[in-house]
Design a protein around this motif. Sequence first.
Motif, PDB file in Angstrom:
ATOM      1  N   GLU A  22       9.312   5.771  14.842  1.00 13.66           N
ATOM      2  CA  GLU A  22       8.885   7.163  14.633  1.00 13.66           C
ATOM      3  C   GLU A  22       7.641   7.252  13.752  1.00 13.66           C
ATOM      4  OE1 GLU A  22      11.944   9.179  12.523  1.00 13.66           O
ATOM      5  OE2 GLU A  22      13.431   8.896  14.104  1.00 13.66           O
ATOM      6  N   VAL A  23       7.268   6.136  13.133  1.00 13.96           N
ATOM      7  CA  VAL A  23       6.152   6.168  12.184  1.00 13.96           C
ATOM      8  C   VAL A  23       4.962   5.438  12.792  1.00 13.96           C
ATOM      9  CG1 VAL A  23       5.354   5.554   9.879  1.00 13.96           C
ATOM     10  CG2 VAL A  23       7.759   6.181  10.251  1.00 13.96           C
ATOM     11  N   ARG A  24       3.891   6.167  13.037  1.00  9.70           N
ATOM     12  CA  ARG A  24       2.721   5.522  13.631  1.00  9.70           C
ATOM     13  C   ARG A  24       1.703   5.196  12.552  1.00  9.70           C
ATOM     14  NH1 ARG A  24       0.097   7.313  18.793  1.00  9.70           N
ATOM     15  NH2 ARG A  24       0.054   5.055  19.046  1.00  9.70           N
ATOM     16  N   LEU A  25       1.302   3.927  12.538  1.00  6.40           N
ATOM     17  CA  LEU A  25       0.308   3.474  11.567  1.00  6.40           C
ATOM     18  C   LEU A  25      -1.103   3.668  12.132  1.00  6.40           C
ATOM     19  CD1 LEU A  25      -0.656   1.839   9.044  1.00  6.40           C
ATOM     20  CD2 LEU A  25      -0.282  -0.228  10.429  1.00  6.40           C
ATOM     21  N   VAL A  26      -1.913   4.429  11.431  1.00  2.00           N
ATOM     22  CA  VAL A  26      -3.334   4.534  11.763  1.00  2.00           C
ATOM     23  C   VAL A  26      -4.077   3.643  10.770  1.00  2.00           C
ATOM     24  CG1 VAL A  26      -5.313   6.073  12.014  1.00  2.00           C
ATOM     25  CG2 VAL A  26      -3.004   6.915  12.562  1.00  2.00           C
ATOM     26  N   ALA A  27      -4.666   2.575  11.281  1.00  2.07           N
ATOM     27  CA  ALA A  27      -5.382   1.622  10.422  1.00  2.07           C
ATOM     28  C   ALA A  27      -6.792   2.151  10.175  1.00  2.07           C
ATOM     29  CB  ALA A  27      -5.429   0.247  11.088  1.00  2.07           C
ATOM     30  N   VAL A  28      -7.031   2.590   8.966  1.00  2.00           N
ATOM     31  CA  VAL A  28      -8.310   3.241   8.645  1.00  2.00           C
ATOM     32  C   VAL A  28      -9.345   2.169   8.321  1.00  2.00           C
ATOM     33  CG1 VAL A  28      -9.481   4.867   7.124  1.00  2.00           C
ATOM     34  CG2 VAL A  28      -7.114   5.303   7.825  1.00  2.00           C
ATOM     35  N   THR A  29     -10.421   2.153   9.095  1.00  2.75           N
ATOM     36  CA  THR A  29     -11.377   1.034   9.047  1.00  2.75           C
ATOM     37  C   THR A  29     -12.703   1.404   8.393  1.00  2.75           C
ATOM     38  OG1 THR A  29     -12.344   1.586  11.203  1.00  2.75           O
ATOM     39  CG2 THR A  29     -10.389   0.178  11.212  1.00  2.75           C
ATOM     40  N   LYS A  30     -12.779   2.561   7.789  1.00  7.89           N
ATOM     41  CA  LYS A  30     -14.076   3.005   7.261  1.00  7.89           C
ATOM     42  C   LYS A  30     -14.651   2.003   6.263  1.00  7.89           C
ATOM     43  CE  LYS A  30     -12.319   5.665   3.446  1.00  7.89           C
ATOM     44  NZ  LYS A  30     -11.236   6.630   3.548  1.00  7.89           N
ATOM     45  N   GLY A  31     -15.917   1.731   6.418  1.00  5.63           N
ATOM     46  CA  GLY A  31     -16.583   0.803   5.511  1.00  5.63           C
ATOM     47  C   GLY A  31     -16.436  -0.655   5.902  1.00  5.63           C
ATOM     48  N   THR A 185       3.835  15.257  10.977  1.00  2.94           N
ATOM     49  CA  THR A 185       2.917  15.222   9.838  1.00  2.94           C
ATOM     50  C   THR A 185       2.150  13.912   9.746  1.00  2.94           C
ATOM     51  OG1 THR A 185       4.743  14.375   8.491  1.00  2.94           O
ATOM     52  CG2 THR A 185       4.310  16.740   8.369  1.00  2.94           C
ATOM     53  N   SER A 186       0.882  14.025   9.348  1.00  2.00           N
ATOM     54  CA  SER A 186       0.073  12.866   8.993  1.00  2.00           C
ATOM     55  C   SER A 186      -0.097  12.880   7.490  1.00  2.00           C
ATOM     56  CB  SER A 186      -1.293  12.957   9.684  1.00  2.00           C
ATOM     57  OG  SER A 186      -2.223  12.048   9.111  1.00  2.00           O
ATOM     58  N   MET A 187       0.565  11.964   6.795  1.00  2.00           N
ATOM     59  CA  MET A 187       0.480  11.935   5.326  1.00  2.00           C
ATOM     60  C   MET A 187       0.833  10.546   4.824  1.00  2.00           C
ATOM     61  SD  MET A 187       3.769  14.424   4.613  1.00  2.00           S
ATOM     62  CE  MET A 187       5.469  13.911   4.974  1.00  2.00           C
ATOM     63  N   GLY A 191      -1.794   3.941  -1.239  1.00  2.00           N
ATOM     64  CA  GLY A 191      -1.083   4.067  -2.504  1.00  2.00           C
ATOM     65  C   GLY A 191       0.254   4.784  -2.421  1.00  2.00           C
ATOM     66  N   ASP A 192       0.485   5.500  -1.340  1.00  2.00           N
ATOM     67  CA  ASP A 192       1.682   6.353  -1.336  1.00  2.00           C
ATOM     68  C   ASP A 192       2.374   6.471   0.025  1.00  2.00           C
ATOM     69  OD1 ASP A 192      -0.123   8.016   0.006  1.00  2.00           O
ATOM     70  OD2 ASP A 192      -0.476   9.319  -1.728  1.00  2.00           O
ATOM     71  N   PHE A 193       2.097   5.538   0.941  1.00  2.49           N
ATOM     72  CA  PHE A 193       2.652   5.737   2.297  1.00  2.49           C
ATOM     73  C   PHE A 193       4.172   5.575   2.357  1.00  2.49           C
ATOM     74  CE2 PHE A 193       1.494   1.177   2.586  1.00  2.49           C
ATOM     75  CZ  PHE A 193       2.637   0.626   3.153  1.00  2.49           C
ATOM     76  N   GLU A 194       4.718   4.791   1.434  1.00  5.14           N
ATOM     77  CA  GLU A 194       6.176   4.624   1.473  1.00  5.14           C
ATOM     78  C   GLU A 194       6.889   5.934   1.119  1.00  5.14           C
ATOM     79  OE1 GLU A 194       4.700   1.556  -0.528  1.00  5.14           O
ATOM     80  OE2 GLU A 194       6.109   0.012   0.179  1.00  5.14           O
ATOM     81  N   VAL A 195       6.350   6.623   0.126  1.00  6.11           N
ATOM     82  CA  VAL A 195       6.911   7.933  -0.236  1.00  6.11           C
ATOM     83  C   VAL A 195       6.749   8.902   0.939  1.00  6.11           C
ATOM     84  CG1 VAL A 195       6.663   9.906  -1.794  1.00  6.11           C
ATOM     85  CG2 VAL A 195       6.503   7.587  -2.703  1.00  6.11           C
ATOM     86  N   ALA A 196       5.589   8.846   1.592  1.00  3.54           N
ATOM     87  CA  ALA A 196       5.350   9.729   2.743  1.00  3.54           C
ATOM     88  C   ALA A 196       6.377   9.468   3.856  1.00  3.54           C
ATOM     89  CB  ALA A 196       3.927   9.546   3.268  1.00  3.54           C
ATOM     90  N   ILE A 197       6.673   8.198   4.092  1.00  2.99           N
ATOM     91  CA  ILE A 197       7.674   7.854   5.122  1.00  2.99           C
ATOM     92  C   ILE A 197       9.036   8.409   4.727  1.00  2.99           C
ATOM     93  CG2 ILE A 197       8.975   5.934   6.136  1.00  2.99           C
ATOM     94  CD1 ILE A 197       6.300   4.336   6.091  1.00  2.99           C
ATOM     95  N   GLU A 198       9.382   8.254   3.468  1.00  7.49           N
ATOM     96  CA  GLU A 198      10.668   8.803   3.003  1.00  7.49           C
ATOM     97  C   GLU A 198      10.720  10.312   3.189  1.00  7.49           C
ATOM     98  OE1 GLU A 198      11.050   5.351  -0.412  1.00  7.49           O
ATOM     99  OE2 GLU A 198      11.043   7.449  -1.025  1.00  7.49           O
ATOM    100  N   TRP A 203       2.727  10.124  11.095  1.00 12.41           N
ATOM    101  CA  TRP A 203       1.575   9.225  11.074  1.00 12.41           C
ATOM    102  C   TRP A 203       1.292   8.906   9.615  1.00 12.41           C
ATOM    103  CZ3 TRP A 203       1.387  13.731  14.022  1.00 12.41           C
ATOM    104  CH2 TRP A 203       1.198  13.576  15.407  1.00 12.41           C
ATOM    105  N   ILE A 204       0.980   7.635   9.320  1.00 11.08           N
ATOM    106  CA  ILE A 204       0.446   7.301   8.017  1.00 11.08           C
ATOM    107  C   ILE A 204      -0.944   6.726   8.230  1.00 11.08           C
ATOM    108  CG2 ILE A 204       2.705   6.968   6.928  1.00 11.08           C
ATOM    109  CD1 ILE A 204       2.318   3.946   7.290  1.00 11.08           C
ATOM    110  N   ARG A 205      -1.838   6.965   7.274  1.00  6.53           N
ATOM    111  CA  ARG A 205      -3.233   6.536   7.405  1.00  6.53           C
ATOM    112  C   ARG A 205      -3.523   5.516   6.316  1.00  6.53           C
ATOM    113  NH1 ARG A 205      -3.171  11.953   6.403  1.00  6.53           N
ATOM    114  NH2 ARG A 205      -4.273  11.448   4.484  1.00  6.53           N
ATOM    115  N   VAL A 206      -3.543   4.254   6.694  1.00 10.35           N
ATOM    116  CA  VAL A 206      -3.639   3.196   5.690  1.00 10.35           C
ATOM    117  C   VAL A 206      -4.923   2.406   5.878  1.00 10.35           C
ATOM    118  CG1 VAL A 206      -2.540   1.116   4.776  1.00 10.35           C
ATOM    119  CG2 VAL A 206      -1.131   3.045   5.524  1.00 10.35           C
ATOM    120  N   GLY A 207      -5.721   2.318   4.817  1.00 11.15           N
ATOM    121  CA  GLY A 207      -6.979   1.577   4.876  1.00 11.15           C
ATOM    122  C   GLY A 207      -6.942   0.334   4.009  1.00 11.15           C
ATOM    123  N   SER A 208      -7.199   0.513   2.720  1.00 10.90           N
ATOM    124  CA  SER A 208      -7.455  -0.628   1.832  1.00 10.90           C
ATOM    125  C   SER A 208      -6.328  -1.661   1.812  1.00 10.90           C
ATOM    126  CB  SER A 208      -7.768  -0.137   0.413  1.00 10.90           C
ATOM    127  OG  SER A 208      -6.853   0.856   0.022  1.00 10.90           O
TER     128      SER A 208
END
Length: 226
Positions: A22-31, A185-187, A191-198, A203-208
């Motif tokens: 149910e959780v889609r990872l968006v790999a943020v590639t900016k930079g 929701t996309s959130m 730094g905080d994707f685990e809390v967002a999943i809970e 969608w979670i947006r994870v870069g660094s």
Amino acid sequence: MLADVRERIARACARAGRDPGEVRLVAVTKGHDAEAVRAAVLDHGHRVLGESRVQEWRAKAEALGPDVEWHLVGHLQTNKVRYCRGFALLHGVDSARLVDALEADGARHDHVFPVLLQVNVAGERSKHGVDRAGLADLAARVRDAPHVRLEGLMTMAPYDPDPERARPVFRALRGLAERHADGRTSMGMSGDFEVAIEEGATWIRVGSALFATKPADERGAVEVDG
Ligand SMILES: *Cc1c(COP(=O)(O)O)cnc(C)c1O
């Protein structure tokens, strides 16, 4: 690293009693350039990528080819709408003007734009996003636009080293999404994707957290202005 992020997603889902599917990872590639993105993400079998700057995306999308599902995660300017038909999802739509511009471009090209409405849940002055009071009207505007499709809501929590501080923001977005967007929701970011999943993120947006090195270009990390 991707394996590590996947592991953390699985653990957060287990804690929350959620199906990781149910959780889609968006790999943020900016930079990060195409080569770095290939090595860190695509070579490990993940094809859903996010960019926050339209200009940077166009070069990278060309280099990485058609086998990628691209999301625009940053704020979108009205004058860039015409470049955006290649995105599978626009995460940062936050004004009637922008909805109208998308509708006009979609009508012209027989294209439907899937969008998330960005909500400034915390009411931070420095952040993009519609405020809570304006959300119902904006959602109605999207429903009236046949070439724009509402897929959910998006937010960015105020920066804080303690991820628990983001929880009320995520919980509030989830509540708004139940009312306006089928709870989607996309959130959540590195730094905080685990809390967002809970709190129910779809969608979670994870870069660094995916990259061993800092982006070559750290400037303007959040805004689209180029
Ligand atoms: C950069 C960015 C992210 C990813 O941030 P990290 O902290 O690097 O995970 C997510 N969402 C938006 C809108 C961004 O601009």
